[in-house]
Design an enzyme around this catalytic site. Structure first.
Site, short mmCIF file in Angstrom:
data_model
loop_
_atom_site.label_atom_id
_atom_site.label_comp_id
_atom_site.label_asym_id
_atom_site.label_seq_id
_atom_site.Cartn_x
_atom_site.Cartn_y
_atom_site.Cartn_z
CB CYS A 60 -0.93 0.00 1.21
SG CYS A 60 -2.21 -1.26 1.05
CG HIS A 61 0.70 3.73 2.12
ND1 HIS A 61 -0.20 3.02 2.89
CD2 HIS A 61 -0.03 4.59 1.37
CE1 HIS A 61 -1.43 3.44 2.62
NE2 HIS A 61 -1.35 4.39 1.68
N GLY A 62 4.53 1.02 0.90
CA GLY A 62 5.94 0.69 0.79
C GLY A 62 6.69 0.44 2.07
#
Lengths: 434, 184, 266
Positions: free
Chosen positions: B148-150
Site C-alpha cells: 500500500c505505501h511501501g
C-alpha cells in the site's frame, strides 16, 4: 384540563433553555401538576403500564435486532444463537416474547375499563378512536413479529392471514384478461413479494415490525394529548367540577402507577423466568417447512377471539368482513352507546350485558384455540364447535349494534353523586377509594 | 405539590428516598443485560484462541492462520534469516520496542524478544501503518513489503523503512508441542 | 357477584362436553407421568445424568439424529453437563467435521467421501447426513428430526420424549394395522412411528457404572436433550428468584410510599 403553567425554572440555565425549548415545562404541566381526578382506581393504572410495555418492547426489540438475521435460511438459527450464545440473549428474547403477551393483557384491561366507565363518550371520542387505531397497529406489529422466528407457526400463520386477502377475488375475479389473477391474489402477491410466503416476505415483515412500534409511540403521544384536553374520566363518570375534585398527578398518581406497575412487572417476571414458553406454541420450534402444514394452526392467545369469529363463518369473504368488522365496530362505540350516564356503576342493566360481553370474549378465545373440527358432546348430542362460535360472534356484534344503543335509551340509571369530592370525602375510612 | 400535614418529615422522606434508591438500583441492574449483549457472544469467544498445526511448514516457508479475524504469519526461518535478524542492533531500528504481547511493554526489539523459538517467526500480518497485509519474502530486508505505501519489514518482522510506525505485533502464543501452537 | 352464577353454569355445561372421545385407537396416549429433577421452579439438571445422556446421544441417537445447534464448548458451560475444558477438547476432537476445501480445492477424497477434520470446541456437533435427502434415503423415506430443540418442539415436552422412547414393545390391538417400515408406539400420534426402538438394555456402558436399563438410558438422554433445548434454565431460574425477591421489596417500598402520599386524602 389545560390550565396556566405554574412551572418556574430553578436556575439560569433552566430559564435560558425554557425560553428556547420548553420541554421541562411540558413535562411539569403534563406529568407533575396535571390535575387528575382524585378517585381513580387500579383500572386506571393501565395507561402508564402500557407506556412501560411499549418502552420495554422497543428497547428489547432494538437489541434483539442487533443479532437477528431476517432471511429464511438464517432466521431460526439466529434466534437460537440469541438464546444460546448472545450474552443475556435468552433473557432479552423471553422478555420480548412474553412482553408482547403482557402488552395485550394490559391493553385489553385498558379497553374494557374504557367501555365500563364510559371513557369513550363525549368529549373523548377522538381519544377513544386513537386508542382503537393504536390497538390495530399493535395487532399488526404482533402479527409481523410472530413471523420473524420463522418456525412452523410463524410461516403458516403468515400464509393463512395473508391469504385472507384472496377473498377479494370474489369482487374482481380477473384484473385484465381472463387468465389474469383477481384483485385479492394480486394484493396478496404484492404483500408476499413472491408467489407464496418466502424470503421477500420475511425481509419486509422485519422492516415493518421495526417501524410500527415507533408509529405506535407517535399515536400514543396524540392519545395522551387528546386525553389532556378534557382530562381523565373517572370511575363515577361525572365531570370534574373544580380543584377539590382533583389532585396533582405527581406525587399521587406517579406513586400509585409505580406501585401497580411493580405488581405487573412481578407477574411479568414470573412468566419470563419460570414459564417462558407458557403462551407459546411447540410447533414454532420446528423450522418453517413450506411443504408440511401443521395439523393445528393457532395464533397467539390475544388473537384467538378474532380467529374464532373468522372460522365460524364458512364463506371466506364474509368471514373476512366479519373479522375486520369486529374491529371497525369499536370506532363507533362513542355514538353507539346512547346512555347519558357514562359509568356502568350507575347502569345496572348495561353492567350485566357488559360482563356477559367479557365472558363472550373469553369463550370466543377458548373456541379459537380448538381444532376447527372440534365437536362437543353434550349428553348424547353432538354439537360442532362452530355453533357456540357463531353464537359468540352474534353476541359480540349485538352488544355493540343493538344492546348498547337500545339499553342506553330504555334503562333507568341509578342516581349519580353530586360531585367526585363529595363521593370521595363522604367515606369515613382514611383509605383511597377503589 | 400536595398540601399534607407536615407530620414526621424525616420518616416520610426516608420512605421516599429508600424507594427511589431501590428503584434506581433496579434500573441500573436491568440496564446491564442491554449493554452486555453487545459484547462478543460465547460463540465468538469460543474462537478466541486458535490451535495451528505447523508440522507441514518447510524451512523458508510461511503459512497464514486466522485468529480473531486477523491474519497471523507463521514463518519458518532459515538459518541465514535468523542470523540476519540477530545481527541487527536495536539502535538502528525505527521502532525500538519489541511489540510482543507475551512480554512487557517496554521490552526492546531484539530478535530474542520477537520469538520464542528462533526457527519460528509468528507475527500479526497487519501493517502498523494503515492496516494492509504485507507481502512475504519481498523488500530489501528479506522480510515483508507492504504494497500500500511501501513499508518494509525484516526477517524478525520489524519495521526498517517506510511510513509504518511500529514493528509487526507478536500475538500471545505458546507451543503446545513442537508441531502445534496455540494462539490467544 | 352476579357473574359467578353464569360462570358456574357455563363450567358445568362445558365440562363434560370438553372431554374428548377416548375410544379412537389411533390417537396418542397422554405422556407418562414421569418425574425429572429439572421440573418445577426449583428444578435443576442432574449433572451426572447429563453426561450419561450425552453418551447415549453420541453412541445411539447420533447415528440418525443431528444436534446441530449445540456447540462442543457448551458442554463445559455452567448449568450443563459440566465437562472439563480438557474433556470438551477431547470430545470435540473425536468428531469428524466436514473440512474446508484443501489446497487443491477439493471437498471429497478419491473414494467420493467427504474430507473431514477433527473438531474443535467452537464447532457444532456434526450431522450424520449431509442433507435431508441423504437422511431420508437412509431411513426409508422418513426424516429423523434434529434434536436440538426437540423437547420444546413437542407438546408434552420431556415426558412426551421419554414416553416415546420407553413406549415401544407393546402389542398393538388386533384391529390395528402396523404399516410397512413403521413400529407401534401408542404415545405417538397415529401410533405408527418411523423410528425403530432405539434403546435396549445395555446399549451403552456407562463410565460411572450406573446400570444401563432402557428406563435409565431414556431418562438420561431426555435429561440431556432437555438441557440441549434449554441450556440457560438453571441461570434463568436462579435469576428469577433474585429478580422477584427484589421486585417484592420494591413493591413493598412503593406501597408504603403510596400510603404515605395518599394518607391525608379522604
Amino acid at each position: 384540563m389545560s390550565g396556566n403553567s405554574t412551572y418556574v425554572p430553578k436556575n439560569g440555565l433552566s430559564r435560558w433553555f425554557d425560553q428556547r425549548l420548553p420541554i421541562m415545562r411540558l413535562a411539569h404541566d403534563t406529568m407533575s401538576t396535571f390535575p387528575t381526578p382524585r378517585n381513580l382506581n387500579v383500572w386506571y393504572t393501565f395507561g402508564g403500564i402500557l407506556t412501560f410495555c411499549l418502552a420495554v418492547q422497543i428497547v428489547t426489540g432494538i437489541v434483539l435486532a442487533m443479532h437477528y438475521t431476517p432471511t429464511a435460511a438464517g432466521a431460526f438459527d439466529s434466534v437460537e444463537n440469541i438464546r444460546r450464545d448472545v450474552n443475556y440473549g435468552w433473557l432479552l428474547n423471553f422478555v420480548h416474547a412474553n412482553g408482547a403477551s403482557m402488552f395485550f393483557l394490559a391493553v385489553y384491561i385498558h379497553m374494557f375499563r374504557g367501555l365500563y366507565y364510559g371513557s369513550s363518550k363525549a368529549p373523548r371520542e377522538v381519544l377513544w378512536i386513537l386508542g382503537v387505531i393504536i390497538y390495530v397497529v399493535m395487532v399488526a406489529t404482533a402479527f409481523l413479529g410472530y413471523v420473524l422466528p420463522w418456525g412452523q407457526m410463524s410461516f403458516w400463520a403468515a400464509t393463512v392471514i395473508t391469504n385472507l386477502f384472496t377473498s377479494l377475488d370474489q369482487i374482481i375475479p380477473h384484473l385484465g384478461g381472463s387468465h389474469a389473477p383477481g384483485l385479492g391474489t394480486t394484493i396478496t402477491q404484492w404483500l408476499w413479494g413472491d408467489f407464496a410466503v418466502g424470503d421477500p416476505t420475511l425481509n419486509r415483515f422485519f422492516s415493518l415490525h421495526y417501524l410500527l412500534p415507533f408509529v405506535i409511540a407517535g399515536l400514543v403521544g396524540l392519545h395522551i394529548w387528546a386525553l389532556h384536553v378534557p382530562g381523565n374520566n373517572n370511575p363515577l363518570g361525572i365531570d370534574v367540577r373544580g380543584p377539590q375534585d382533583t389532585v396533582p398527578f405527581h406525587p399521587y398518581y406517579t406513586v400509585k402507577d409505580g406501585f401497580y406497575l411493580c405488581l405487573f412487572v412481578i407477574l411479568f417476571a414470573v412468566l419470563v423466568f419460570f414459564a417462558p414458553e407458557f403462551t407459546g406454541n411447540p410447533d414454532n420450534f420446528t423450522p418453517a417447512n413450506p411443504l408440511v402444514t401443521p395439523p393445528h394452526i393457532v395464533p397467539e392467545w390475544y388473537l384467538l377471539p378474532f380467529y374464532a369469529m373468522l372460522r365460524s363463518i364458512p364463506q371466506k369473504l364474509i368471514g373476512v368482513l366479519v373479522l375486520f368488522g369486529a374491529i371497525v365496530t369499536l370506532v363507533f362505540v362513542p355514538w353507539l352507546d346512547t346512555s347519558r350516564v357514562r359509568s356502568m356503576r350507575f347502569r345496572p342493566m348495561m353492567k350485566q350485558f357488559f360482563w356477559l360481553f367479557v365472558i363472550d370474549c373469553l369463550i370466543l378465545g377458548y373456541l379459537g384455540s380448538q381444532e376447527p373440527q372440534k365437536v362437543f358432546h353434550l349428553g348424547g348430542v353432538d354439537i360442532s364447535a362452530l355453533w357456540p362460535a357463531r353464537l359468540g360472534t352474534l353476541y359480540y356484534f349485538a352488544f355493540f349494534w343493538a344492546i348498547m344503543p337500545i339499553v342506553g335509551l330504555i334503562e333507568t340509571p341509578k342516581p349519580l353523586p353530586d360531585s367526585i369530592a363529595t363521593s370521595v370525602l363522604g367515606q369515613s375510612q382514611p383509605q383511597a377509594a377503589e | 405539590m400536595a398540601t399534607t400535614n407536615a407530620a414526621e418529615p424525616t420518616r416520610r422522606d426516608f420512605i421516599y428516598i429508600a424507594t427511589g434508591t431501590v428503584a434506581a438500583i433496579g434500573v441500573g441492574l436491568a440496564a446491564w443485560p442491554f449493554i452486555d449483549q453487545m459484547n462478543p457472544s460465547s460463540a465468538v469467544l469460543a474462537l478466541s484462541s486458535a490451535e495451528v498445526d505447523i508440522s507441514s511448514v518447510q524451512e523458508g516457508q510461511q503459512i497464514v492462520a486466522m485468529w480473531r479475524r486477523k491474519p497471523i504469519f507463521i514463518r519458518r526461518r532459515t538459518k541465514k534469516e535468523i542470523a540476519e535478524a540477530e545481527a541487527v542492533s536495536v539502535s538502528d531500528l525505527p521502532d525500538p520496542l519489541a511489540r510482543n504481547l507475551n512480554l512487557a511493554e517496554d521490552a526492546p526489539a531484539t530478535d530474542k524478544n520477537r520469538i520464542e523459538k528462533p526457527e519460528w517467526l509468528i507475527v500479526i500480518g497487519i501493517c502498523t501503518h494503515l492496516g494492509c497485509i504485507p507481502l512475504n519474502n519481498q523488500g530489501e530486508f528479506g522480510g515483508y513489503l507492504c504494497p500500500c505505501h511501501g513499508s518494509q519489514y525484516d526477517t524478525a518482522g520489524r519495521i526498517r523503512k517506510g511510513p509504518a510506525p511500529e514493528n509487526l505485533a507478536v500475538p500471545p502464543y505458546a507451543f503446545l508441542s513442537p508441531t502445534k501452537i496455540k494462539i490467544g | 357477584m352476579r357473574i359467578a352464577l353464569p360462570l358456574i353454569l357455563i363450567a358445568a355445561l362445558a365440562g363434560p362436553a370438553l372431554a374428548d372421545d377416548a375410544a379412537n385407537t389411533t390417537d396418542a396416549l397422554p405422556p407418562k407421568d414421569v418425574q425429572f429433577t429439572f421440573q418445577g421452579p426449583f428444578g435443576l439438571y442432574d449433572r451426572a445424568g447429563l453426561q450419561r445422556g450425552y453418551q447415549v446421544y453420541k453412541e445411539v441417537c447420533s447415528a440418525c439424529h443431528s444436534l446441530n445447534r449445540v456447540a462442543f464448548h457448551t458442554l463445559g458451560d455452567d448449568g450443563g453437563p459440566g465437562f472439563s475444558a480438557a474433556q470438551v477438547k477431547a470430545l470435540a476432537a473425536q468428531a469428524k467435521i466436514p473440512a474446508d476445501p484443501n489446497d487443491r480445492g477439493e471437498l471429497y477424497n478419491s473414494s467420493g467421501e467427504r474430507l473431514t477434520r477433527p473438531g474443535i470446541p467452537a464447532d457444532h456437533l456434526p450431522a450424520p447426513f449431509a442433507n435431508e435427502q441423504a437422511a431420508r434415503a437412509s431411513n426409508n423415506g422418513a426424516l429423523p428430526p434434529d434434536l436440538s430443540v426437540i423437547v420444546k418442539a413437542r407438546e408434552g415436552g420431556a415426558a412426551y420424549v421419554y414416553s416415546i422412547l420407553t413406549g415401544f414393545g407393546q402389542k398393538p390391538p388386533s384391529s390395528f394395522k402396523v404399516l410397512a417400515n413403521k413400529y407401534y408406539n401408542p404415545y405417538f400420534q397415529g401410533r405408527n412411528i418411523s423410528m425403530p426402538p432405539p434403546l435396549t438394555e445395555g446399549a451403552v456402558t456407562y463410565s460411572d457404572g450406573t446400570t444401563a436399563s432402557v428406563d435409565q438410558e431414556a431418562r438420561d438422554v431426555v435429561t440431556f436433550l432437555t438441557w440441549a433445548s434449554d441450556t440457560k434454565m438453571e441461570e434463568r431460574k436462579r435469576m428469577g428468584f433474585e429478580v422477584i425477591a427484589f421486585l417484592i421489596v420494591l413493591a413493598g417500598l412503593l406501597y408504603l410510599s403510596y400510603r404515605r402520599v395518599w394518607r391525608d386524602m379522604h
